[in-house]
Design an enzyme around this catalytic site. Structure first.
Site, PDB file in Angstrom:
ATOM      1  N   ARG A  44       6.366   8.978   7.507  1.00 33.58           N
ATOM      2  CA  ARG A  44       5.140   9.681   7.458  1.00 33.58           C
ATOM      3  C   ARG A  44       5.317  11.301   7.615  1.00 33.58           C
ATOM      4  O   ARG A  44       4.541  12.031   7.455  1.00 33.58           O
ATOM      5  CB  ARG A  44       4.132   9.197   8.667  1.00 33.58           C
ATOM      6  CG  ARG A  44       3.729   7.914   8.611  1.00 33.58           C
ATOM      7  CD  ARG A  44       3.077   7.438   7.227  1.00 33.58           C
ATOM      8  NE  ARG A  44       4.130   6.706   6.519  1.00 33.58           N
ATOM      9  CZ  ARG A  44       4.085   6.368   5.100  1.00 33.58           C
ATOM     10  NH1 ARG A  44       2.838   6.768   4.573  1.00 33.58           N
ATOM     11  NH2 ARG A  44       5.106   5.939   4.478  1.00 33.58           N
TER      12      ARG A  44
ATOM     13  N   LYS B 118       4.054   7.692  -6.183  1.00 31.14           N
ATOM     14  CA  LYS B 118       3.460   6.448  -6.823  1.00 31.14           C
ATOM     15  C   LYS B 118       1.995   6.885  -7.195  1.00 31.14           C
ATOM     16  O   LYS B 118       1.416   6.166  -7.867  1.00 31.14           O
ATOM     17  CB  LYS B 118       3.760   5.308  -5.930  1.00 31.14           C
ATOM     18  CG  LYS B 118       2.715   5.269  -4.958  1.00 31.14           C
ATOM     19  CD  LYS B 118       2.882   3.889  -4.075  1.00 31.14           C
ATOM     20  CE  LYS B 118       1.599   3.552  -3.010  1.00 31.14           C
ATOM     21  NZ  LYS B 118       0.453   3.625  -3.558  1.00 31.14           N
ATOM     22  N   THR B 119       1.335   7.534  -6.373  1.00 24.82           N
ATOM     23  CA  THR B 119      -0.107   7.855  -6.814  1.00 24.82           C
ATOM     24  C   THR B 119      -0.232   8.438  -8.077  1.00 24.82           C
ATOM     25  O   THR B 119      -1.309   8.676  -8.655  1.00 24.82           O
ATOM     26  CB  THR B 119      -0.579   8.588  -5.421  1.00 24.82           C
ATOM     27  OG1 THR B 119       0.161   9.901  -5.411  1.00 24.82           O
ATOM     28  CG2 THR B 119      -0.698   7.879  -4.177  1.00 24.82           C
TER      29      THR B 119
ATOM     30  N   ASP C  69      -2.110  -1.533  -7.394  1.00 24.80           N
ATOM     31  CA  ASP C  69      -1.676  -0.541  -6.458  1.00 24.80           C
ATOM     32  C   ASP C  69      -1.157  -1.388  -5.148  1.00 24.80           C
ATOM     33  O   ASP C  69      -1.836  -2.748  -4.761  1.00 24.80           O
ATOM     34  CB  ASP C  69      -2.567   0.402  -6.226  1.00 24.80           C
ATOM     35  CG  ASP C  69      -1.893   1.731  -5.431  1.00 24.80           C
ATOM     36  OD1 ASP C  69      -0.371   1.635  -5.591  1.00 24.80           O
ATOM     37  OD2 ASP C  69      -2.352   2.493  -4.942  1.00 24.80           O
ATOM     38  N   GLU C  70      -0.239  -1.094  -4.190  1.00 23.03           N
ATOM     39  CA  GLU C  70       0.060  -1.634  -3.103  1.00 23.03           C
ATOM     40  C   GLU C  70       0.241  -3.240  -3.388  1.00 23.03           C
ATOM     41  O   GLU C  70      -0.233  -4.034  -2.365  1.00 23.03           O
ATOM     42  CB  GLU C  70      -1.094  -1.430  -1.922  1.00 23.03           C
ATOM     43  CG  GLU C  70      -1.261   0.158  -1.945  1.00 23.03           C
ATOM     44  CD  GLU C  70      -0.235   0.843  -1.216  1.00 23.03           C
ATOM     45  OE1 GLU C  70       0.938   0.202  -0.659  1.00 23.03           O
ATOM     46  OE2 GLU C  70      -0.246   2.053  -0.793  1.00 23.03           O
TER      47      GLU C  70
ATOM     48  N   GLN D  30       7.470  -1.559   2.613  1.00 24.60           N
ATOM     49  CA  GLN D  30       6.240  -0.962   3.591  1.00 24.60           C
ATOM     50  C   GLN D  30       5.329  -2.247   3.417  1.00 24.60           C
ATOM     51  O   GLN D  30       4.013  -1.902   3.860  1.00 24.60           O
ATOM     52  CB  GLN D  30       5.425   0.265   2.638  1.00 24.60           C
ATOM     53  CG  GLN D  30       6.466   1.507   2.968  1.00 24.60           C
ATOM     54  CD  GLN D  30       5.882   2.638   2.182  1.00 24.60           C
ATOM     55  OE1 GLN D  30       4.988   3.224   2.815  1.00 24.60           O
ATOM     56  NE2 GLN D  30       6.422   2.975   1.055  1.00 24.60           N
TER      57      GLN D  30
END
Length: 660
Positions: A594, A29-30, A212-213, A243
């Site tokens: 992670r 996504k980044t 974002d987020e 998340q």
């Protein structure tokens, strides 16, 4: 575009209305937001100043800006807005100050400032109650509940008291010409909703907004996005409902669901290909999160191969768990010839770190601990910042009190108390009261002379701060107050050297920032309040990362030890009691995802709590990970001979490596 998968390309090119990009963990996504910014500028011809990208941390904003600059191959992007919600809110309030009752140089109070205010307003309350009231007011602000409404919705005695304090707290902030962090979103939202002229001006500046987020937004931030993008709703929201782990601080996962109801023409793109983890790790993550109700169906997949089996291990107690993890980590690192930074130990709460720190130190393994003290939380940096705040806003009473007493200049508590009473009667700030007619009748003349001398000094520095280079003004200010000498008088030599070195770093950083952004010291004063760490470009340390699951979100490691996975810890007992199991499960999902190559999960059969030894059960989330786990029972307690043999074996390994 050729390096992106079809879903990523679709997300970048879609411009026909509101877009939600459901970005699973490790799905790249980044890359989407920087590529979309580049696409808007280079392919669609949109001016950079018409694009804004918003994220949650300064670090994320900086990384996004750097990625975008690389894609644009040197094209100037200074007028592109890439910042946090709070930085955007502060910018709006500064530029629209006349519409808010604030002056452009208003102060932004940090957590310690606001905690001191609440302690003052709740003189007889213990610290625990003060924190609960402060948190309740913060949640109300994030939900756009004003003091009057709070009085109406208070559900119990604590909330009733909080609502009453809320009224006094807001009055105090206005008297100080100050805002807290929550106000940096709440006040712009109120302004945009109430003033169509201001709203139109800001909407014209933003042809497209990227967020974002998005799953971490609270109600107030959701409303800000709505108001800035009306009526075209030209925005791209990137997030992952699986998340969403910050409900305790006001984040509302329902904001993703609200998008679907508020925007019937919402287009959804799912990023489901994971570029991080092996299929075994993803299978466990999908199995766990599959037990939660779904806002949007998605399933992560990977072409990284099956990978190692996830190892789940029961340990005797907390001490043995830490010993097992440290020993396993050392052996694994030796076997795979990896770096220390390939490894992370993740846990539910900070209190769990101590045992692992002790074991890593015993094994001489370097480690870094998340949640360490921020550069700007250091006392010496707070001293510098209080002078900056006072230069920008003479009405900032908390900054005035700290500055006038640091270094000591013969002005004590009795003088400030008398000045405070006089200021209160006149409805003035402490700084303004020092020059009020008749003030000499309220404050001892000798002490008043010292206060006025200080205020005159601040006025002279303020005049220079608006006209001269930031670094020079701040250097002269510190020299004039004798700050370096004061440090060496009041601290041990080594401590004083460290503190003075930090101050010099701060001055150098501000001087550089002022030169690069063409800002004077007054303009930099507010920016400092929004920065959590000094912007250094040092290399990442080669060290094991110890972090809470909340702090680890957004990070990835080749090998992860997920520890303390027990009922009552993960999921946390209070979350179970308050019906928040879904968020705890999302926290477990974040922990699992992670890991890139290998994952180790541990829990204890007994754990010491205070003076008690409690029997523990493995978390329900372990069973939810599925059957493809390598389960290990309680390991045999190592004897003295075992330990000696292990040390000898390790010494031989080191000798072999040295020969190579």
């Amino acid at each position: 575009m050729n390096t992106l998968n079809p879903a990523q390309r679709e997300a970048i090119r879609y411009l026909d209305g509101p877009l939600l990009v459901l970005a699973g963990a490790g799905s790249g996504k980044t890359r989407v937001i920087p590529h979309k910014i580049a696409y808007l500028i280079e392919d669609c011809g949109i001016a950079p100043q018409k694009i804004a990208a918003i994220t949650f941390t300064n670090k994320a904003a900086k990384e996004m800006q750097e990625r975008t600059a690389k894609l644009l191959k040197g094209r100037p992007v200074e007028c592109l807005t890439v910042c946090t919600f709070h930085a955007l809110g502060a910018k709006m309030l500064r530029q629209e100050a006349k519409h808010t009752g604030l002056k452009p140089g208003f102060s932004i109070l940090d957590a310690s400032d606001t905690a001191a205010l609440f302690q003052e307003l709740l003189k007889d309350a213990d610290k625990g109650r003060v924190r609960m009231i402060q948190n309740r007011i913060s949640l109300w602000k994030n939900a756009l509940v004003d003091p009057e409404a709070a009085l109406g919705v208070a559900a119990d005695a604590l909330e009733t008291q909080a609502a009453q304090v809320y009224v006094d707290y807001e009055r105090t902030l206005r008297a100080y010409q100050a805002v807290d962090f929550d106000d940096l979103i709440r006040l712009p939202v109120q302004l945009l909703a109430a003033n169509e002229e201001v709203a139109h001006r800001w909407r014209m500046r933003m042809w497209h907004l990227l967020v974002d987020e998005y799953q971490d937004t609270n109600r107030c931030q959701y409303r800000m996005v709505q108001l800035l993008t009306e009526p075209r709703a030209s925005f791209t929201a990137v997030g992952d409902d699986d998340q969403s782990i910050y409900g305790w601080r006001g984040a509302d996962v329902e904001n993703l669901s609200a998008l679907r109801s508020d925007y019937p023409n919402l287009h959804v793109v799912k990023l489901e290909q994971n570029y991080r983890s092996t299929t075994r790790i993803l299978a466990a993550a999908n199995a766990v999160i599959g037990n939660n109700p779904k806002l949007f169906e998605k399933k992560l997949w990977s072409d990284k191969g099956r990978g190692d089996a996830i190892q789940a291990t029961a340990c005797r107690d907390g001490e043995h768990e830490a010993e097992w993890v440290a020993t396993k980590l050392m052996a694994h690192k030796f076997e795979h010839r990896g770096k220390w930074s390939d490894y992370a130990i993740l846990y539910r709460g900070n209190y769990q770190a101590k045992a692992f720190e002790q074991q890593l130190r015993a094994h001489k393994a370097p480690y870094v601990l998340s949640g360490g003290q921020s550069f700007f939380d250091r006392s010496e940096i707070k001293d510098v910042v209080c002078y900056l705040r006072l230069l920008a806003n003479g009405d900032d009473d908390p900054a005035f009190i700290r500055a006038v007493t640091t270094p000591k200049r013969g002005i004590g508590g009795a003088t400030l108390e008398a000045l405070g009473r006089a200021a209160g009667r006149r409805h003035l700030s402490l700084f303004a009261a020092a020059f009020a007619p008749g003030i000499e009748n309220d404050v001892n003349p000798k002490q008043l002379a010292a206060v006025k001398e200080f205020c005159d000094f601040i006025n002279r520095m303020e005049w220079r701060a608006a006209r001269e280079p930031a670094g020079q003004v701040l250097t002269d200010l510190l020299r004039a107050i004798g700050y370096e000498a004061w440090l060496f008088e009041t601290c041990e030599a080594r401590e004083a050297e460290t503190k003075w070195g930090n101050v010099r770093d701060c001055v150098d950083w501000l001087a550089k920032k002022g030169a690069e952004e063409n800002k004077n010291l007054l303009e930099l004063a507010q920016a400092v309040a929004l920065i959590s760490m000094l912007d250094k470009n040092g290399e990442e340390q080669d060290a094991v990362q110890l972090a809470t699951l909340h702090a680890a979100k957004g990070l990835e490691f080749r090998h992860v030890f997920l520890v303390g996975v027990e009922e009552g810890i993960l999921p946390h007992r209070e979350s179970i009691d308050h019906g928040k199991l879904d968020e705890e499960r999302r926290l477990m999902y974040v922990g699992i995802t992670r890991a890139q190559m290998s994952l180790f999960v541990t829990w204890c059969e007994r754990r010491k709590q205070g003076k008690e030894i409690l029997t523990r059960e493995p978390s329900r989330f372990v069973a939810e990970m599925g059957d493809d786990l390598k389960l290990a029972g309680k390991p045999r307690e190592p004897t003295a001979d075992d330990k000696e043999a292990g040390r000898a074996k390790f010494a031989r390994y080191k000798e072999l490596l040295a020969r190579k």
